[in-house]
Scaffold this motif. Structure first.
Motif, PDB file in Angstrom:
ATOM      1  N   ARG A   1       0.847  -1.189   0.000  1.00 46.13           N
ATOM      2  CA  ARG A   1       0.000   0.000   0.000  1.00 46.13           C
ATOM      3  C   ARG A   1       0.883   1.241   0.000  1.00 46.13           C
ATOM      4  O   ARG A   1       1.819   1.345   0.795  1.00 46.13           O
ATOM      5  N   GLY A   2       0.565   2.197  -0.863  1.00 51.18           N
ATOM      6  CA  GLY A   2       1.334   3.430  -0.936  1.00 51.18           C
ATOM      7  C   GLY A   2       0.456   4.653  -0.792  1.00 51.18           C
ATOM      8  O   GLY A   2      -0.662   4.703  -1.316  1.00 51.18           O
ATOM      9  N   ARG A   3       0.963   5.641  -0.044  1.00 53.85           N
ATOM     10  CA  ARG A   3       0.241   6.895   0.142  1.00 53.85           C
ATOM     11  C   ARG A   3       1.227   8.058   0.053  1.00 53.85           C
ATOM     12  O   ARG A   3       2.422   7.897   0.309  1.00 53.85           O
ATOM     13  N   TRP A   4       0.719   9.249  -0.269  1.00 50.71           N
ATOM     14  CA  TRP A   4       1.575  10.425  -0.375  1.00 50.71           C
ATOM     15  C   TRP A   4       0.833  11.670   0.105  1.00 50.71           C
ATOM     16  O   TRP A   4      -0.391  11.698   0.189  1.00 50.71           O
ATOM     17  N   LEU A   5       1.635  12.701   0.415  1.00 53.56           N
ATOM     18  CA  LEU A   5       1.101  13.933   0.980  1.00 53.56           C
ATOM     19  C   LEU A   5       2.100  15.049   0.712  1.00 53.56           C
ATOM     20  O   LEU A   5       3.314  14.813   0.661  1.00 53.56           O
ATOM     21  N   THR A   6       1.612  16.268   0.556  1.00 53.54           N
ATOM     22  CA  THR A   6       2.489  17.432   0.437  1.00 53.54           C
ATOM     23  C   THR A   6       2.107  18.463   1.494  1.00 53.54           C
ATOM     24  O   THR A   6       0.962  18.537   1.937  1.00 53.54           O
ATOM     25  N   GLY A   7       3.079  19.271   1.884  1.00 46.02           N
ATOM     26  CA  GLY A   7       2.842  20.344   2.848  1.00 46.02           C
ATOM     27  C   GLY A   7       4.153  20.885   3.374  1.00 46.02           C
ATOM     28  O   GLY A   7       5.165  20.189   3.381  1.00 46.02           O
ATOM     29  N   ARG A   8       4.137  22.137   3.799  1.00 47.07           N
ATOM     30  CA  ARG A   8       5.312  22.789   4.400  1.00 47.07           C
ATOM     31  C   ARG A   8       6.542  22.711   3.505  1.00 47.07           C
ATOM     32  O   ARG A   8       7.666  22.548   3.966  1.00 47.07           O
TER      33      ARG A   8
ATOM     34  N   VAL B   1       5.211   3.449   2.040  1.00 41.40           N
ATOM     35  CA  VAL B   1       4.771   2.137   1.549  1.00 41.40           C
ATOM     36  C   VAL B   1       4.691   1.203   2.745  1.00 41.40           C
ATOM     37  O   VAL B   1       5.627   1.138   3.555  1.00 41.40           O
ATOM     38  N   THR B   2       3.587   0.488   2.871  1.00 42.01           N
ATOM     39  CA  THR B   2       3.426  -0.472   3.956  1.00 42.01           C
ATOM     40  C   THR B   2       3.016  -1.823   3.396  1.00 42.01           C
ATOM     41  O   THR B   2       2.359  -1.912   2.361  1.00 42.01           O
ATOM     42  N   LEU B   3       3.413  -2.863   4.098  1.00 46.64           N
ATOM     43  CA  LEU B   3       3.026  -4.232   3.761  1.00 46.64           C
ATOM     44  C   LEU B   3       2.451  -4.869   5.018  1.00 46.64           C
ATOM     45  O   LEU B   3       3.183  -5.143   5.974  1.00 46.64           O
TER      46      LEU B   3
END
Length: 226
Positions: free
Chosen positions: A198-205, A212-214
C-alpha cells in the motif's frame, strides 16, 4: 506529516531541522558508527535516531541502538519494523510492531522538480505518460519528484524482506492524485505479497512525503511495554 500516511498501529516522529544536542543522545555503538563521518552526515544520522528513539517509545518498545546494516538499512530491535528519512530541513522515523506490518518504507523530499536528466533514469515509459497527464491536471506539483520518492519508499520496504537491490526500472508506479499509489513489481519477490503493498503520499510545508506499507498476515501482535 508522515504519521498521516501510516496505519493506526504505526508510530512516527518528525523534526523540522536538527533537534538540539541530538548527537549527545546517541548510544555508544551509534556514535562509533559515524565517528569519522563529515559533520552534515553526523547531524542527519543523529537527528533521525532522535526521532527513532521517540517513535519506539510511542510504540511501547524499549530503548535500543538503531545501527546501520547492509546498504545502510537501519537494524531495528526484535519485533519492530521501521524506516527513516531525511532531507533539507526535515527528519523523520516510523516504526510498527512486526505483527502488524511486515515492512514499511518512508521518504521525504523537497517540493521541487527533479534535477535535469534524473527523471529519464527513474521512470518507465508508462510512468512518463501518466506523469504528463498529471501535469495537465495539477501543473503546480512536482510529479517527477513524487514518483522518485515513491520508488525510494518502496525500496526501503522491499530491501529488509529480500536483501536485494531494487532498481528504478524494476517497479512500476501508478499515482492516484487523491493521495495514494499502486505498485507493480517487475522483479521476482517470492518473499512478499506484492498485491498487499500500500502506498500513500502527501504534500505540505514545502515537502512531499511518501510511505509504503506491507501488512503482516494474521492477527496483530502488541509489543509489551518496557
Amino acid at each position: 506529516m508522515i504519521e498521516q500516511l501510516l496505519p493506526p498501529r504505526a508510530a512516527a516522529v518528525e523534526s523540522y531541522g536538527d533537534p538540539p544536542r541530538a548527537e549527545e543522545e546517541l548510544a555508544p555503538e551509534e556514535a562509533a558508527a559515524i565517528r569519522h563521518a563529515v559533520e552534515q552526515r553526523r547531524r542527519e544520522y543523529a537527528a533521525v535516531r532522535w526521532c527513532a528513539r521517540r517513535a519506539l517509545r510511542r510504540l511501547g518498545a524499549g530503548p535500543a541502538p538503531v545501527l546501520p546494516g547492509e546498504r545502510g538499512a537501519p537494524r531495528w530491535p526484535p519485533g519492530v519494523v521501521g524506516s527513516m528519512t531525511h532531507c533539507p530541513g526535515y527528519r523523520a522515523a516510523a516504526v510498527a510492531p512486526a505483527g502488524a506490518l511486515r515492512s514499511l518504507g518512508i521518504d521525504a523530499e523537497p517540493l521541487l522538480p527533479l534535477p535535469e536528466g534524473v527523471l529519464a533514469a527513474v521512470a518507465l515509459p508508462a510512468e512518463l505518460r501518466r506523469l504528463a497527464e498529471l501535469r495537465r491536471l495539477a501543473p503546480e506539483l512536482p510529479w517527477d519528484r513524487l514518483l522518485f520518492s515513491m520508488k525510494e519508499s518502496l525500496y526501503k520496504a522491499w530491501f529488509p524482506l529480500t536483501g536485494r537491490f531494487l532498481d528504478f526500472d524494476q517497479a512500476e508506479i501508478a499515482i492516484d492524485p487523491a493521495g495514494g499509489f499502486r505498485v507493480r513489481l517487475l522483479a521476482p519477490a517470492p518473499e512478499l505479497d506484492a498485491a498487499a503493498l500500500r502506498g500513500r503520499w502527501l504534500t505540505g510545508r514545502g515537502l512531499l512525503v511518501t510511505a509504503v506499507t506491507l501488512p503482516a498476515p494474521g492477527p496483530p501482535v502488541t509489543l509489551s511495554r518496557a
